[in-house]
Design a protein around this motif. Sequence first.
Motif, mmCIF file in Angstrom:
data_model
loop_
_atom_site.group_PDB
_atom_site.id
_atom_site.type_symbol
_atom_site.label_atom_id
_atom_site.label_comp_id
_atom_site.label_asym_id
_atom_site.label_seq_id
_atom_site.Cartn_x
_atom_site.Cartn_y
_atom_site.Cartn_z
ATOM 1 N N ILE A 71 55.424 -5.418 55.267
ATOM 2 C CA ILE A 71 54.880 -4.066 56.069
ATOM 3 C C ILE A 71 53.724 -3.317 55.376
ATOM 4 N N ARG A 72 53.881 -3.403 53.776
ATOM 5 C CA ARG A 72 53.110 -2.490 53.123
ATOM 6 C C ARG A 72 51.704 -3.484 52.992
ATOM 7 N N ALA A 73 52.053 -4.889 52.789
ATOM 8 C CA ALA A 73 50.870 -5.734 52.469
ATOM 9 C C ALA A 73 50.037 -5.746 53.898
ATOM 10 N N VAL A 74 50.722 -5.551 55.107
ATOM 11 C CA VAL A 74 49.764 -5.736 56.214
ATOM 12 C C VAL A 74 49.110 -4.459 56.338
ATOM 13 N N ALA A 75 49.995 -3.185 56.128
ATOM 14 C CA ALA A 75 49.297 -1.756 56.304
ATOM 15 C C ALA A 75 47.937 -1.746 55.415
ATOM 16 N N ARG A 76 47.932 -2.285 54.199
ATOM 17 C CA ARG A 76 46.861 -2.271 53.469
ATOM 18 C C ARG A 76 45.685 -3.357 53.844
ATOM 19 N N ALA A 77 46.063 -4.140 54.484
ATOM 20 C CA ALA A 77 45.142 -5.216 54.931
ATOM 21 C C ALA A 77 44.299 -4.517 56.179
ATOM 22 N N ALA A 78 45.194 -4.079 56.899
ATOM 23 C CA ALA A 78 44.421 -3.736 58.162
ATOM 24 C C ALA A 78 44.049 -2.317 58.158
ATOM 25 N N GLY A 79 44.268 -1.547 57.091
ATOM 26 C CA GLY A 79 43.835 -0.182 56.970
ATOM 27 C C GLY A 79 44.579 0.746 57.872
ATOM 28 N N VAL A 80 45.927 0.642 57.967
ATOM 29 C CA VAL A 80 46.494 1.588 58.943
ATOM 30 C C VAL A 80 47.799 2.254 58.185
ATOM 31 N N ARG A 81 48.635 3.035 58.787
ATOM 32 C CA ARG A 81 49.926 3.652 58.254
ATOM 33 C C ARG A 81 50.944 2.769 58.142
ATOM 34 N N GLU A 82 51.655 2.559 57.242
ATOM 35 C CA GLU A 82 52.775 1.814 57.190
ATOM 36 C C GLU A 82 53.873 2.010 58.443
#
Length: 563
Positions: free
Chosen positions: A43-54
Amino acid sequence: MSGLDGQRAVLAAKFEVILPHLDERQRRLLIGAEAQSLGHGGIRAVARAAGVREATVSVGVRELDSGQAPLGRIRRPGAGRKRVVDRNPAVRVALLTLVEPDVRGDPMSPLRWTTKSTRKLAAQLTRQGHRICADTVGDLLREEGFSLQSNAKTLEGKQHPDRDAQFSYLNEQARDHRDDGAPVISVDTKKKELVGPFKNNGREWEPKGEPVRVDTHDFPDRELGRAVPYGIYDVAANTGWVNVGTDHDTAAFAVESIRRWWNSAGRAAYPTAGRLLITADAGGSNGYRTRTWKTELARFAAETGLAVTVCHLPPGTSKWNRIEHRLFSHITMNWRGRPLTSHEVIVESMAATTTKSGLTVHAELDTSLYPTGIQVTDDEIAALPITRHRFHGDWNYTLHPQHPPDAATTDSTSDQDLAIRPARLTQFSLQDPELTGMPRQQLSQLIDTLTPELEVRHEQVLRTRRGHERLVAPGTGAKAKLTPADRVLVTVLHLRKLATMDLLGQLFGVTAMTISRAKQEIRPLLEAHGQHINTSTARLRTPADVATFLAPDPTQTKVKKTS
């Protein structure tokens, strides 16, 4: 670069390419699926990659875990920003108050006397404390059943009580003439047209950006003037004939147009015709009050040997004249968007008018002068060989080539004959429905209803005059000059405005004062019973007029065809 950093870079590149093409829910489900595939820390990795909130990624994961079927929409029902009308229900009432001030709201509404566009409505609602945009106002109006509408021409003003009866009578006359092989024509003057490079309503295909140039002002050209098209539509043949005048629209011009039609087309189409039916409007150059119209038609009848019957449409019904929608409307469509630069253009455009139903039109130019202000005296009208029909003789009449035998006989009667004639007008003949405006049975019922009340009121009047009760038995003393039935009948005839009190006195053998007293007694009783007496269009001046009026109508006698 560690393996986690490389994975984030790959995800970031993927999201950068794919996410712009997806809607809100699709993006949320995609990043949720990627987070599930990464496992712990996804969840954290995808949030940082997509630029969205967790939290956004977590919502996507939960939606995938719920196993819901595709919604077919981006948001769940009820999600998103609330509508203005839901947050502020008073805005709907305020809007209806503005658009319906005469029905629901204040007649002194700020928008009572101005246009009610959605922008002005939104601005006024905002000033009242209801923040709303013009598009939302439009949505609310449509929800309430409103739409943009123009005025509808449906109010015809005051309608004559005999309007429908006149249409029925006109149709009967048309059917009778048609079955007899006689021509039936509808006539009228079309709208006067400006001649010259003036704007003509309508649109035609032209090269883009190259419209036909016309004058900016519609001031008539002093040399070309106006065109006055007078049309004749042959109902049976479905043909039109238009006489385009250049002077005034007078009764002489109207009859001359009919004369030209008959000489060029009508005579050949109806070689054995002995009569002609003309249906015309109630006003204008061919109106029923226009004296010159009748005198000119009398000349036309004498020239052609035709018995010319005219049936006018009731006042206020000119739009139902058949020539309007069978001829004039097609002419207008044929020259739409085309400047009428000359009389030749007008004539040729009319002559080129055709329809799928087979309409053909002939048009020609008439440059003759038709002066206005021609006076016709009462003596000239009285001398006309005219027979007014028993039903609305002002709207329906026949002009004969010569005086009809009945009229000639009436003119040649001596004073002695006229003195004898009133005796022939019995009470039964004076009860004729043509005079009373009601069936004999209805008149009889009216007399039976009013007679008892009349006798009671008469006794009350006598008692008031005497100051005491009757001293002699009823029926003794001087007899009344008019019976109760006669008093009712004479009052009905006078309220019909058929005749003066002097003439009614001659018919009933009493004085005009007796007629007046009878009317004063009966009229309050009629009003108390709600009995309305319709005014007749006939005007009778002598007993001979009454006898002639009650005589059989010669225009209703059909001429048998010889084999």
